[in-house]
Enzyme design. Sequence first.
Site, PDB file in Angstrom:
ATOM      1  N   HIS A  33       0.965  -1.160  -0.010  1.00 46.69           N
ATOM      2  CA  HIS A  33      -0.042  -0.002   0.048  1.00 46.69           C
ATOM      3  C   HIS A  33       0.818   1.347  -0.076  1.00 46.69           C
ATOM      4  O   HIS A  33       2.085   1.058   0.194  1.00 46.69           O
ATOM      5  CB  HIS A  33      -0.998  -0.007   1.146  1.00 46.69           C
ATOM      6  CG  HIS A  33      -1.522  -1.314   1.205  1.00 46.69           C
ATOM      7  ND1 HIS A  33      -2.598  -1.352   0.304  1.00 46.69           N
ATOM      8  CD2 HIS A  33      -1.982  -2.341   2.463  1.00 46.69           C
ATOM      9  CE1 HIS A  33      -3.224  -2.652   0.803  1.00 46.69           C
ATOM     10  NE2 HIS A  33      -2.830  -3.105   1.825  1.00 46.69           N
ATOM     11  N   CYS A  62      -0.542   2.637  -4.215  1.00 48.84           N
ATOM     12  CA  CYS A  62      -1.294   3.865  -4.372  1.00 48.84           C
ATOM     13  C   CYS A  62      -0.248   4.972  -4.100  1.00 48.84           C
ATOM     14  O   CYS A  62       0.779   4.923  -3.565  1.00 48.84           O
ATOM     15  CB  CYS A  62      -2.312   4.049  -3.543  1.00 48.84           C
ATOM     16  SG  CYS A  62      -3.789   3.156  -3.656  1.00 48.84           S
TER      17      CYS A  62
END
Length: 411
Positions: free
Chosen positions: A253, A294
Amino acid sequence: MDLEKLHKVDEQLQKSEVAALKFLCMDHLGRKRLENVKDAKHLFTQLIEQDLLSNELFLPDLLYTIGRYDLLSKLGTNKTCVSRSLENTHSGVSLYRKMLYGLSEDVTDENLHNIKFLLNNLPKAKLATATFLDVLSEMEKMEMLGEDNLDELQNILSKSSKELAYRVQKFKNTSQQESMLSVSEEEENFSLPVQPQDEFMNVDNLERVFNKMHFQVEERKDLTSSGIMNAVEEFSLRDHSKMDAFVCCLLSHGEKGTVFGIDGAPVLICDLIQPFAHCSSLIGKPKLFFIQACQGKAFQKGVWRQDGTIDDECEEDAVQASGLSSIPVGADFLIGMATVESYKAFRHTVNGSIFIQELCKHLYKGCREKEDILSILTRVNRSVSVQDLNKYKQMPEPRYTLTKKLVLPLD
């Protein structure tokens, strides 16, 4: 097939190996026909009668599957040649039976005892001295097992060996994925395996394609932020003088300019990359980084939506607030980002990262056609950007300071 060669193979096969070959040939010769087969010579005769040995890879694949690599030389081939041939050509040996045989090789005596105990509806007299292959055959007779009927086997294995049960699940998912894909024949030869969790599938795909490119692949899983930096230090301090390139794939992430460890702490991407600029054995060599994470909280307009409920099939990487830092690098770096800064990157909850899936597919196809890495990444950009992702879009971004055209080899 030369009968003299078959005779030489027959002389060196043990009884248990003949039983394994019979099991692998079950779908081709049938259970009744195989009941009377007592040795390899008789089995080979049956294969000849059914014209199965007209496929020159059929018998080598059988011997390769049971691990008798030494006998391949008697057929005029070897382990390496068979392995490479099987990457591009289907021998005709059932993948389903090869999977089951692979399980049998790793079943322990304790596993087998537990499996027999759990199979209450099979004849106890037959189970007493049965091998795992015998058990599988009995399950097939009772219609408890088949290529499209693996649930019962998986359920039983889950109570005796989670690892073996997982391999059944992997095969099921791979078969389902292949049946759903509509791809060119060229891409079909590189059927990307699917595993129960997207991160495992992504790693498996990456490992497979980079092995084909002759990279020495090492994996680190579930690292904290400090663990990530420790791994970076470890690899940057190694002697890479015998290597031609270095590649790091990081799946996590993230937020703008960062990725997260499993402890939720951010690591600056520039801090991941900078140590390799000072690695003397990598000077003048390409250093590639592919990062699935991300890079912000914003959505790019499109047709995918944010995954907010249990029924959604796609999700964006989780994000947290973090400062932005640019990515300074020296010469001969390439950083392939899953998305441009400030935006989310998507993952399918079954098929995994959109970026990694397209990267693996286009690396395989492009490298085989001797395309340079920037041309390949341009294709990845297009393949990802045209997809509809829950009403939104994703745009990957390669950044590079390569000083030469880079073409990676692939078998």
